[in-house]
Write a protein that holds these residues in place. Structure first.
Motif, PDB file in Angstrom:
ATOM      1  N   UNK A  65       9.539  -8.089   6.814  1.00 48.23           N
ATOM      2  CA  UNK A  65       8.902  -7.796   5.533  1.00 48.23           C
ATOM      3  C   UNK A  65       8.175  -9.060   5.092  1.00 48.23           C
ATOM      4  N   UNK A  66       6.955  -8.900   4.633  1.00 47.69           N
ATOM      5  CA  UNK A  66       6.172 -10.018   4.124  1.00 47.69           C
ATOM      6  C   UNK A  66       5.915  -9.810   2.645  1.00 47.69           C
ATOM      7  N   UNK A  67       6.130 -10.853   1.840  1.00 51.92           N
ATOM      8  CA  UNK A  67       5.853 -10.784   0.407  1.00 51.92           C
ATOM      9  C   UNK A  67       4.702 -11.710   0.058  1.00 51.92           C
ATOM     10  N   UNK A 114       5.512  -6.088  11.235  1.00 51.45           N
ATOM     11  CA  UNK A 114       5.629  -6.165   9.778  1.00 51.45           C
ATOM     12  C   UNK A 114       5.618  -4.732   9.254  1.00 51.45           C
ATOM     13  N   UNK A 115       6.789  -4.244   8.851  1.00 52.91           N
ATOM     14  CA  UNK A 115       6.924  -2.833   8.477  1.00 52.91           C
ATOM     15  C   UNK A 115       6.691  -2.601   6.990  1.00 52.91           C
ATOM     16  N   UNK A 116       6.699  -3.659   6.205  1.00 50.28           N
ATOM     17  CA  UNK A 116       6.481  -3.508   4.778  1.00 50.28           C
ATOM     18  C   UNK A 116       5.967  -4.788   4.168  1.00 50.28           C
ATOM     19  N   UNK A 117       5.092  -4.641   3.172  1.00 48.82           N
ATOM     20  CA  UNK A 117       4.575  -5.796   2.447  1.00 48.82           C
ATOM     21  C   UNK A 117       4.769  -5.553   0.957  1.00 48.82           C
ATOM     22  N   UNK A 118       5.251  -6.580   0.279  1.00 49.33           N
ATOM     23  CA  UNK A 118       5.498  -6.475  -1.150  1.00 49.33           C
ATOM     24  C   UNK A 118       4.616  -7.431  -1.924  1.00 49.33           C
ATOM     25  N   UNK A 119       4.129  -6.973  -3.064  1.00 53.61           N
ATOM     26  CA  UNK A 119       3.174  -7.740  -3.850  1.00 53.61           C
ATOM     27  C   UNK A 119       3.653  -7.876  -5.290  1.00 53.61           C
ATOM     28  N   UNK A 120       3.608  -9.084  -5.807  1.00 58.26           N
ATOM     29  CA  UNK A 120       3.771  -9.260  -7.240  1.00 58.26           C
ATOM     30  C   UNK A 120       2.482  -8.805  -7.916  1.00 58.26           C
ATOM     31  N   UNK A 121       2.608  -7.856  -8.833  1.00 59.78           N
ATOM     32  CA  UNK A 121       1.489  -7.421  -9.672  1.00 59.78           C
ATOM     33  C   UNK A 121       1.937  -7.628 -11.119  1.00 59.78           C
ATOM     34  N   UNK A 122       1.192  -8.419 -11.849  1.00 62.93           N
ATOM     35  CA  UNK A 122       1.656  -8.846 -13.169  1.00 62.93           C
ATOM     36  C   UNK A 122       1.809  -7.676 -14.125  1.00 62.93           C
ATOM     37  N   UNK A 123       0.811  -6.801 -14.191  1.00 61.59           N
ATOM     38  CA  UNK A 123       0.810  -5.780 -15.240  1.00 61.59           C
ATOM     39  C   UNK A 123       0.930  -4.379 -14.667  1.00 61.59           C
ATOM     40  N   UNK A 145      -3.956 -10.664  -8.020  1.00 57.09           N
ATOM     41  CA  UNK A 145      -2.888  -9.874  -7.419  1.00 57.09           C
ATOM     42  C   UNK A 145      -3.466  -8.756  -6.565  1.00 57.09           C
ATOM     43  N   UNK A 146      -4.430  -8.035  -7.119  1.00 61.99           N
ATOM     44  CA  UNK A 146      -4.999  -6.886  -6.417  1.00 61.99           C
ATOM     45  C   UNK A 146      -5.914  -7.312  -5.284  1.00 61.99           C
ATOM     46  N   UNK A 147      -6.535  -8.473  -5.398  1.00 58.50           N
ATOM     47  CA  UNK A 147      -7.326  -8.989  -4.292  1.00 58.50           C
ATOM     48  C   UNK A 147      -6.448  -9.210  -3.071  1.00 58.50           C
ATOM     49  N   UNK A 148      -5.254  -9.759  -3.281  1.00 56.57           N
ATOM     50  CA  UNK A 148      -4.326  -9.956  -2.167  1.00 56.57           C
ATOM     51  C   UNK A 148      -3.855  -8.621  -1.608  1.00 56.57           C
ATOM     52  N   UNK A 149      -3.643  -7.646  -2.477  1.00 58.00           N
ATOM     53  CA  UNK A 149      -3.263  -6.306  -2.010  1.00 58.00           C
ATOM     54  C   UNK A 149      -4.332  -5.738  -1.085  1.00 58.00           C
ATOM     55  N   UNK A 150      -5.577  -5.829  -1.515  1.00 58.82           N
ATOM     56  CA  UNK A 150      -6.670  -5.275  -0.699  1.00 58.82           C
ATOM     57  C   UNK A 150      -6.786  -6.013   0.634  1.00 58.82           C
ATOM     58  N   UNK A 151      -6.616  -7.323   0.596  1.00 56.18           N
ATOM     59  CA  UNK A 151      -6.675  -8.094   1.840  1.00 56.18           C
ATOM     60  C   UNK A 151      -5.545  -7.687   2.778  1.00 56.18           C
ATOM     61  N   UNK A 152      -4.358  -7.469   2.242  1.00 57.32           N
ATOM     62  CA  UNK A 152      -3.220  -7.076   3.064  1.00 57.32           C
ATOM     63  C   UNK A 152      -3.417  -5.679   3.648  1.00 57.32           C
ATOM     64  N   UNK A 153      -3.989  -4.783   2.871  1.00 55.36           N
ATOM     65  CA  UNK A 153      -4.222  -3.420   3.377  1.00 55.36           C
ATOM     66  C   UNK A 153      -5.259  -3.415   4.493  1.00 55.36           C
ATOM     67  N   UNK A 154      -6.244  -4.307   4.395  1.00 56.21           N
ATOM     68  CA  UNK A 154      -7.219  -4.391   5.480  1.00 56.21           C
ATOM     69  C   UNK A 154      -6.572  -4.945   6.749  1.00 56.21           C
ATOM     70  N   UNK A 155      -5.673  -5.914   6.581  1.00 55.79           N
ATOM     71  CA  UNK A 155      -5.026  -6.517   7.740  1.00 55.79           C
ATOM     72  C   UNK A 155      -3.968  -5.603   8.348  1.00 55.79           C
ATOM     73  N   UNK A 156      -3.272  -4.826   7.499  1.00 51.94           N
ATOM     74  CA  UNK A 156      -2.202  -3.940   7.956  1.00 51.94           C
ATOM     75  C   UNK A 156      -2.414  -2.548   7.350  1.00 51.94           C
ATOM     76  N   UNK A 179      -1.738   0.432   8.227  1.00 50.25           N
ATOM     77  CA  UNK A 179      -0.684   1.434   8.373  1.00 50.25           C
ATOM     78  C   UNK A 179       0.652   0.989   7.781  1.00 50.25           C
ATOM     79  N   UNK A 180       0.696  -0.207   7.245  1.00 45.13           N
ATOM     80  CA  UNK A 180       1.962  -0.762   6.752  1.00 45.13           C
ATOM     81  C   UNK A 180       2.214  -0.368   5.306  1.00 45.13           C
ATOM     82  N   UNK A 181       3.463  -0.053   4.998  1.00 41.94           N
ATOM     83  CA  UNK A 181       3.850   0.283   3.624  1.00 41.94           C
ATOM     84  C   UNK A 181       3.595  -0.913   2.710  1.00 41.94           C
TER      85      UNK A 181
END
Length: 387
Positions: free
Chosen positions: A4-6, A80-89, A122-133, A135-137
């Motif tokens: 898991x990557x955070x 990497x089966x799951x990625x977790x993101x801190x989203x402030x709001x 926060x969401x920029x990192x989410x989008x970058x992670x979704x492009x890299x992975x 199929x990952x949760x």
């Protein structure tokens, strides 16, 4: 075996953690700092010296790519089966972690005006992670979620009720940190967990949370991450009439006011020097001392207010970068709160002890937002497996 990557993204930095998906043992961690400038990547492996190097990263996408390259040797072929993101709001509707899809990301994007210093990154990192992975949760963990369920009197403002119905309310932030501390108290200090505790998350962003039985009852932060305590570059509590004066008398635009409030105020603005508490404590410039005095006075005032909200206080917990590391700040706050029953143990405070007081307990507990995020991802993965 899987991992898991955070990712915990700020305006110019991303903290990250790599965890075993089954045990949640942290196998690697670190951060990328100064994104868009002289970017640096720090990588920490348990039992090994910290690795520091300069990397090219003009934006969060490139920073995420650099993080993935840095941790690749430690994945050792695992997925990497799951990625977790801190989203402030998370707004008024999200009181739990959320599995992210395009619709969820679009909804969270609409909340960016409520946290302009954090949410877009926060969401920029989410989008970058979704492009890299792709199929990952991907799971969002919200800083506001811990505070949902406040008593109404601690959730509202003295405005016409229609504004509350439109979402103008006290959301509170730093919820991932508070959730970790609540769990730590339940594990190691169960009697305190069951009682009335004020947790002081003090760092470049700073707030207090009043907890009863491990639940948030009130927070110093409100509709945005501007209110409450004095922070690194944010003012905290202030008369809203000042904003009207800026608009009408000074002719400032909302963009200019936003810059002042988010980037030029707080410790940086008061001192005219820096928002780094270490540098302010070491400085002999009078304005630095005044900034520190204001910071500690606001913390003490708001601890007393949180105690009044709960009808008393059974313990105070310091956490966050300043709370965990700045012994002089803790000492000043406790000295000012002696009337509540706190008595500083100067030796324990200076040596980094966990309990730093006699009388009422005052504790220093390191927080771990990344572990809270990793736990949420593991729960989401297990929920998906059961489905």
């Amino acid at each position: 075996m899987s991992a898991i990557l955070t990712l915990n993204a700020g305006s110019s930095s991303i903290k990250f953690g790599l965890f075993d998906a089954d045990t949640l043992e942290e196998e690697a961690g670190g951060q990328v700092e100064k994104i868009g400038g002289k970017t640096e990547l720090d990588l920490e492996i348990p039992g090994q010296p910290k690795l520091e190097r300069r990397i090219p990263a003009a934006n969060h996408q490139e920073a995420v790519t650099a993080i993935l390259a840095a941790i690749a040797p430690y994945l050792d072929g695992r997925e990497v089966v799951g990625m977790g993101h801190r989203v402030v709001h998370g707004g008024p509707d999200h009181a739990a972690p959320l599995v992210l899809d395009e619709a969820a990301i679009a909804a969270l994007t609409r909340l960016e005006p409520l946290a302009p210093l954090h949410q877009p990154h926060n969401l920029s990192a989410v989008r970058a992670a979704r492009r890299a992975f792709p199929e990952t949760l991907q799971v969002a963990c919200f800083d506001t979620a811990f505070h949902r369920g406040h008593p109404w009197v601690n959730d509202t403002y003295g405005l016409p009720r229609r504004f509350y119905d439109m979402g103008v309310r006290r959301y509170g932030f730093h919820g991932l940190s508070y959730a970790f501390i609540a769990g730590k108290l339940a594990e190691d200090w169960p009697a305190l967990h069951a009682g009335r505790v004020v947790v002081a998350h003090l760092g470049n962003g700073a707030s207090l949370c009043a907890m009863e039985g491990g639940r948030s009852i009130a927070s110093t932060m409100g509709f945005s991450a501007l209110s409450g305590l004095c922070m690194g570059t944010r003012p905290g509590q202030m008369d809203p009439g000042v904003l009207l004066w800026m608009l009408d008398d000074q002719g400032m635009s909302s963009v200019e006011i936003t810059r002042v409030l988010y980037k030029e105020s707080g410790l940086k603005g008061l001192s005219g020097l820096t928002n780094d508490m270490r540098a302010l404590l070491a400085s002999d410039v009078p304005e630095a001392a005044q900034a520190v005095d204001y910071f500690t006075d606001r913390v003490a005032q708001e601890v007393a207010a949180m105690a009044a909200t709960m009808g008393g206080i059974d313990a105070l917990v310091f956490t966050g970068g300043i709370g965990e590391n700045a012994a002089p700040i803790r000492a000043r706050v406790l000295d000012q709160l002696a009337f509540l029953g706190f008595a500083l143990d100067a030796s324990a405070n200076a040596s980094g002890g966990t309990r730093i007081s006699s009388g009422l307990p005052a504790l220093v507990l390191p927080t771990n937002e990344e572990l809270v995020i990793a736990r949420a991802v593991r729960d989401a993965l297990r929920g998906r497996a059961r489905a």
